[in-house]
Design an enzyme around this catalytic site. Structure first.
Site, PDB file in Angstrom:
ATOM      1  CB  CYS A 164      33.481  39.034  46.454  1.00  0.00           C
ATOM      2  SG  CYS A 164      33.428  38.777  48.233  1.00  0.00           S
ATOM      3  CG  HIS A 303      35.120  44.305  44.348  1.00  0.00           C
ATOM      4  ND1 HIS A 303      34.075  43.439  44.109  1.00  0.00           N
ATOM      5  CD2 HIS A 303      35.715  43.871  45.490  1.00  0.00           C
ATOM      6  CE1 HIS A 303      34.036  42.519  45.068  1.00  0.00           C
ATOM      7  NE2 HIS A 303      35.010  42.769  45.915  1.00  0.00           N
ATOM      8  CD  GLU A 314      37.710  48.252  42.254  1.00  0.00           C
ATOM      9  OE1 GLU A 314      37.007  47.969  41.272  1.00  0.00           O
ATOM     10  OE2 GLU A 314      37.258  48.362  43.413  1.00  0.00           O
ATOM     11  CG  HIS A 341      30.566  42.770  49.307  1.00  0.00           C
ATOM     12  ND1 HIS A 341      30.183  42.135  48.142  1.00  0.00           N
ATOM     13  CD2 HIS A 341      31.891  42.513  49.446  1.00  0.00           C
ATOM     14  CE1 HIS A 341      31.220  41.536  47.612  1.00  0.00           C
ATOM     15  NE2 HIS A 341      32.269  41.747  48.375  1.00  0.00           N
TER      16      HIS A 341
END
Length: 412
Positions: A164, A303, A314, A341
């Protein structure tokens, strides 16, 4: 070699769940349009997860010959389309030597749809029925290769494959190629088309996907109700160019790529490090290159996948990188609430969001954020875009394998 060459963006292209061009994609990001809906590409009745963020009304024949579409995976079709938009807009073709024109294009999985189709053929009809183009359609470097062929890029043409983080790593490595003199211009970005039964089953069985059937209660970054990500698809491409040559030819400049951090947690194949050591360091490295100061007004495109662990860790990374006070002053949003995503393309569409946020002074929101988690106690721009005269934009990408990338952007 000159290690201080500045790098700017002179072209952008987009094929996304919320628009098949840059204008529509950005307008829909600003307005909080939800690109998530029930999956239409195949029957989901036997799958746990039934929602996706699909590209809609895309006709590959606008960008490829008919026979090319038949031997090209959907992920490469998206990449070729976005790259052509970016190159056309940049007007760079014919202004740069082919040997100084490169490609660095990310994908997390590559042609998984092709793999699934051809493997099914082999099981059901035997090996003679497998396409002779199976391998070139499937491999993860083919988007980069096709873009290079289309635009006569005879410099390095490579994929970034870091799950990712692929899109962000591609842009960051393109930055370094130009900065250190290996190329004068690079077509970069990311592409993914992994909405297929095997990918859905794999992600769902590891409990990474949301199982909600309500598009407005599925991709929920920073919300205490979050239960996994929603898979998306698409591609965003950029033309990166050395600043002085872009200025000399009168190119439109969207902004400067002024910082890049790339690290590994070196911890676990799927889980982020509990102390966010890799993510925080990537942010610190990008901020240092961008000459961050406390006077900066910062936007962070997080993210922000909507998985329980990612969003909380995060948040820790952002606080470690910036300090508690600065982190809480920064504007933070996750556009995955709208696009799902997009895996290897996520960093690319999120770079687009950063560039346009800088140019227009508008922060795209985190939609459907109704019950913000105390563990995600940042200014997450809930539900509605806000105006802010930001001076620095950061984009975070965190991938399976412990890969972390952070990009920094400024106006020129």
């Amino acid at each position: 070699m000159n290690e201080n060459r500045r790098v700017v963006v002179t072209g952008v292209g987009a094929v996304t769940p919320i628009g098949n061009n840059v204008k529509d994609t950005w307008n829909n990001l600003k307005s909080g349009k939800n690109g998530i809906a029930p999956i239409s590409l195949f029957d989901t009745s036997n799958l746990k997860s039934k929602l996706g963020a699909e590209v809609k009304d895309f006709d590959p024949k606008e960008y490829l010959e008919v026979n090319e579409t038949l031997r090209t995976d959907r992920y490469a079709q998206f990449a070729v389309a976005a790259a052509k938009q970016a190159v056309d807009e940049s007007k760079i073709e014919g202004t740069v030597e082919p040997e100084r024109f490169a490609v660095m294009f990310g994908t997390g999985i590559g042609g998984i749809r092709t793999f699934e189709i051809e493997h099914t053929k082999m099981l059901e009809k035997g090996p003679r029925r497998v396409s002779p183009l199976f391998v070139p359609m499937m491999i993860s470097n083919m988007a980069a290769g096709m873009i290079a062929i289309k635009h006569d890029c005879r410099g390095s043409a490579m994929p970034a494959v870091t799950a990712c983080a692929s899109g962000s790593n591609a842009i960051g490595e393109a930055l370094r190629m130009i900065r250190h003199g290996y190329a004068d211009a690079v077509i970069t970005g990311g592409s993914e088309a992994a909405i297929c039964p095997s990918a859905i089953a794999g992600f769902a069985n590891m409990q990474a996907l949301s199982t909600s059937e309500d598009p407005d209660a599925a991709s929920l970054p920073f919300d205490r109700r979050r239960g996994g990500f929603v898979i998306g698809e698409g591609s965003v491409a950029f033309v990166l160019e050395e600043y002085e040559r872009a200025k000399a030819r009168g190119a439109k400049i969207y902004g400067e790529v002024c910082g890049y951090g790339s690290t590994c947690d070196a911890y676990h194949i799927t889980a982020p490090h509990p102390e966010a050591r890799g993510g925080a360091q990537a942010m610190k490295d990008a901020m240092k290159e961008a000459e961050y100061s406390e006077k900066d007004i910062v936007y962070i495109n997080a993210h922000g996948t909507g998985t329980p662990m990612n969003d909380a860790i995060e948040t820790v990374a952002i606080k470690k990188a910036m300090g508690e006070d600065a982190a809480k002053k920064a504007y933070v949003s996750s556009t995955k609430s709208m696009t799902g995503h997009m895996l290897g393309a996520a960093g690319a569409i999120e770079a687009l969001a950063c560039l346009f946020a800088l140019n227009e002074g508008i922060i795209p929101p985190t939609i459907n954020l109704k019950e913000q988690d105390e563990a995600c106690d940042l200014n997450c721009v809930p539900n509605t875009a806000v105006k802010a005269n930001i001076t620095l934009a950061l984009s975070n990408s965190l991938g399976f394998g412990g890969h972390n990338a952070c990009l920094a952007f400024r106006k020129v």
